[in-house]
Enzyme design. Structure first.
Site, PDB file in Angstrom:
ATOM      1  N   THR A   1      -4.250   5.247   3.127  1.00 61.46           N
ATOM      2  CA  THR A   1      -2.975   5.812   2.684  1.00 61.46           C
ATOM      3  C   THR A   1      -3.097   6.504   1.341  1.00 61.46           C
ATOM      4  O   THR A   1      -2.302   7.395   1.024  1.00 61.46           O
ATOM      5  CB  THR A   1      -1.909   4.691   2.610  1.00 61.46           C
TER       6      THR A   1
ATOM      7  N   GLU B   1       8.261   4.830   3.677  1.00 61.25           N
ATOM      8  CA  GLU B   1       8.721   3.461   3.455  1.00 61.25           C
ATOM      9  C   GLU B   1       8.570   3.006   2.008  1.00 61.25           C
ATOM     10  O   GLU B   1       9.312   2.142   1.533  1.00 61.25           O
ATOM     11  CB  GLU B   1       7.967   2.490   4.373  1.00 61.25           C
TER      12      GLU B   1
ATOM     13  N   VAL C   1      10.261   8.962   7.589  1.00 59.26           N
ATOM     14  CA  VAL C   1      10.574   8.046   6.500  1.00 59.26           C
ATOM     15  C   VAL C   1       9.319   7.729   5.705  1.00 59.26           C
ATOM     16  O   VAL C   1       8.265   7.456   6.274  1.00 59.26           O
ATOM     17  CB  VAL C   1      11.173   6.737   7.055  1.00 59.26           C
TER      18      VAL C   1
ATOM     19  N   LYS D   1       0.821  -1.219   0.000  1.00 59.65           N
ATOM     20  CA  LYS D   1       0.000   0.000   0.000  1.00 59.65           C
ATOM     21  C   LYS D   1       0.852   1.265   0.000  1.00 59.65           C
ATOM     22  O   LYS D   1       0.431   2.297  -0.526  1.00 59.65           O
ATOM     23  CB  LYS D   1      -0.970  -0.025   1.176  1.00 59.65           C
TER      24      LYS D   1
END
Length: 340
Positions: free
Chosen positions: A257, A290, A288, A200
């Site tokens: 997200t 990812e 961060v 995702k």
């Protein structure tokens, strides 16, 4: 609420990672109402440790969110040596480093709850695979789902997946970490929970690019839907259950997200779509995203298992292979028509 965690002995919880998510999970654990127990948060940043202990806030990663006075912070991993359970809320790319430190300093029998979302870019290993390799014999759980840290820490309603192959310990962890406003749902599909949380992030970068390029809501909806198909194909190839990927740790996390502007990966994609370079975006950030690291690992896994993932491949090409965004969009739109 049952007290299974008392029977199993999960009263004292350590959280490794002083970022937004680690702080939110530590706040949840420290606010438990069911009796004796404590929570200690390890953070690398000395300012974070001092602020949590003295002022009950984390100004760098959760500004404006009050934390429970019972929560204690430390910069010494050895201070977690008596914990009954450890939550690892560190970036996926640093799990290998922390595994070595856990092996040296922390309790041998405490279950490890992985709250990282990603795939190790250098090896293609899932977080659970990294820890199983370096810390064999440990009980591992995955905590993942559609959760923005600031909302969880403020007590707004949220749900998550807690996947664990040991049903009794998984149930105890659910009771220890769960709250009326934070509902972990127990699963035994540790592979599916990890795949959803990793893929995702890459798809959120793609959605951000769509938003940044002003391609419209139709395009974003199509990307989320076709991205879910890519996530499912990879998950099934690796042994995940389809229903896991249709649940909180797959579809739920993907929707959040790809639509919530608190998402670091979505905002990174928006900036890319608006014409900023990756180095420029990353240089201005403290936290961060990812998906940047995971995109490369997902492309490699897809090739290894013969899984068609054109959206994730396009994101990897833009991030790591100097491909132009417009060229990748044109290539995706030129793909042959096929049955859904």
């Amino acid at each position: 609420m049952t007290k299974d965690f008392h029977r199993i002995g999960l009263r004292h919880v350590g959280v490794i990672g002083g970022g937004a998510w680690g702080t939110a999970l530590a706040a949840l654990s420290a606010s438990h109402e069911s009796g004796p127990g404590d929570t200690i948060l390890w953070a690398r940043n000395a300012e974070v440790v001092e602020s949590i202990n003295r002022h009950h806030i984390n100004p760098l990663y959760l500004p404006g969110v009050p934390l429970p006075p019972a929560l204690k912070a430390t910069g010494d991993l050895a201070a977690l040596k008596d914990c009954d359970a450890l939550v690892l809320a560190v970036p996926a790319q640093t799990l290998r480093q922390f595994a070595g430190q856990i092996r040296q300093h922390l309790p041998l029998l405490a279950p490890l709850v992985i709250a990282a979302k990603g795939i190790e870019s250098s090896t293609g290993l899932l977080p659970g695979e990294i820890l199983a390799e370096l810390l064999p014999g440990r009980v591992l759980a995955i905590l993942t789902g559609p959760n923005f840290a600031s909302e969880v820490a403020r007590g707004l309603p949220a749900a998550s997946t807690l996947a664990c192959s040991d049903a009794a310990i998984g149930a105890a962890l659910v009771q220890r970490l769960g709250r009326p406003t934070f509902r972990p749902y127990l699963s035994d599909d540790v592979i599916g929970a990890q795949i959803g949380g990793a893929v995702k992030n890459v798809l959120a970068i793609a959605c951000g690019i769509v938003i940044g390029r002003k391609l419209g809501d139709n395009a974003r909806a199509a990307l989320i839907t076709r991205g879910l198909a890519e996530m499912t194909r990879l998950g099934l190839a690796l042994g995940a259950k389809r229903e896991t990927l249709m649940g909180l740790s797959g579809l739920g996390d993907l929707v959040l997200t790809c639509s919530g502007h608190q998402s670091r990966n979505l905002s990174l994609g928006i900036a890319l779509g608006e014409g900023k370079s990756l180095s420029e975006i990353m240089g201005a950030r403290r936290s961060v995203a990812e998906g940047v690291h995971t995109a490369r690992a997902i492309e490699a896994l897809a090739l290894k298992h013969g899984v068609d993932m054109p959206i994730c491949a396009a994101v990897d090409a833009v991030l790591h292979k100097d491909a132009g965004i417009d060229d990748m969009l044109a290539a995706l739109l030129a793909r042959p028509f096929k049955a859904e």
